[in-house]
Motif scaffolding. Sequence first.
Motif, PDB file in Angstrom:
ATOM      1  N   GLU A 112       0.734  -1.164   0.000  1.00  0.00           N
ATOM      2  CA  GLU A 112      -0.074  -0.100  -0.083  1.00  0.00           C
ATOM      3  C   GLU A 112       0.779   1.363   0.041  1.00  0.00           C
ATOM      4  O   GLU A 112       0.422   2.197  -0.787  1.00  0.00           O
ATOM      5  N   ALA A 113       1.737   1.352   0.832  1.00  0.00           N
ATOM      6  CA  ALA A 113       2.731   2.397   1.126  1.00  0.00           C
ATOM      7  C   ALA A 113       3.652   2.795  -0.417  1.00  0.00           C
ATOM      8  O   ALA A 113       3.459   3.900  -0.921  1.00  0.00           O
ATOM      9  N   GLN A 114       3.696   1.775  -1.045  1.00  0.00           N
ATOM     10  CA  GLN A 114       4.500   1.989  -2.430  1.00  0.00           C
ATOM     11  C   GLN A 114       3.479   2.563  -3.419  1.00  0.00           C
ATOM     12  O   GLN A 114       3.738   3.321  -4.195  1.00  0.00           O
ATOM     13  N   ALA A 115       2.109   1.769  -3.580  1.00  0.00           N
ATOM     14  CA  ALA A 115       1.247   2.137  -4.379  1.00  0.00           C
ATOM     15  C   ALA A 115       0.738   3.758  -4.004  1.00  0.00           C
ATOM     16  O   ALA A 115       0.393   4.479  -5.023  1.00  0.00           O
ATOM     17  N   LYS A 116       0.880   4.174  -2.666  1.00  0.00           N
ATOM     18  CA  LYS A 116       0.398   5.279  -2.394  1.00  0.00           C
ATOM     19  C   LYS A 116       1.422   6.432  -3.136  1.00  0.00           C
ATOM     20  O   LYS A 116       1.057   7.443  -3.714  1.00  0.00           O
TER      21      LYS A 116
END
Lengths: 139, 210
Positions: A112-116
């Motif tokens: 999620e953090a990377q996608a954000k």
Amino acid sequence: MPLMPKRVKFRKSQRGVVRGNATRGNYVAYGDYGLQALEGGWLSAECIESGRITMTRFVSGEGRYYIRVFPHKSITAIPAETRMGKGKGEPEYWASVVKPGQILFEVGGIPEAQAKGCLARVAYKMPFKCRFVPRRPAI
Amino acid sequence: MSEIAKLTVHARTTTGTRAAKRLRKGGMIPAVVYGHKEPVVQIAIDAIELNRAIRVLHARTFRLEINGKTDTVLIKELQWDHLGSTMVHVDFERRDMTEKVKVAVPIELRNSPKTMGGGVLDQPLHRINVECPFGNIPEAVRIDILGLTIGHPIHVRELVLPEGVIALDPPEMVVVQIKMAGAEPAEASEAAEGSEPEVVTTKKAKDDAE
């Protein structure tokens, strides 16, 4: 090279009006996270391409990305310092008609953090206010 | 097994768009209960309570006390606003605990593959349609993808489902796989061969003239 249709019935289209909200394509369908437009307007093929390049650099080798919009509409323009009349201008670029709520891009297979981080960079290049959305709860 | 949540239900006599809008402004969500050839009941539910039940408890089955009678219900349809942030309306269907129901269950991946082999993880199926007893709806189908390798996808037929749960999707459907990056044709390069798209009507007009 920006996206454009392979075949069209007519080269030029009328302007139309972007009214209402997106009732289709307004949820994350393929990936895990998406970028949702909060405003309506035209999204040019160049913008889609710049978003695609950004996502390719970010998720390459790890996850997948999906482009949820396609530029079906030709936008015409008349050259500068042209006198009135002489008909409609020539097609200048291709654009996608976007309504508020439309999912523009999706990513999957990355945390999620990377996608954000990835979609924040893409959002920076978009002509609308956008937000990061996860999948809707499964019912 | 997904949890059976209990919701506080308020009877609703007014119907229609304006009444529903007033309800939503007051922090309630309009809902309807039907099924089992019993009368259709219009109800209103507290938005915060329903939101918590769905987003936190991942509940899809509920116990509702309507007019002094407790009904077990399943969410038949959930309507969201255009941004997908707030719920607009809920349809509940009455069901018995032993009754068989058809529902979509989310697929959750566990672990990560040992070796990706230069590929990327692709999950074409995020939810699987299953048939199971109402009282035994699985919360999720969990798949361990530790041993997933390139060229050996996991199909629906290979899923280990709980007892009494039958998959309704085609057995040959791919659930998760490792795909070579860039294996699919890039739409951009295909469409961009010509600088302008082919115009269908112009061609026809020329043919007619000939």
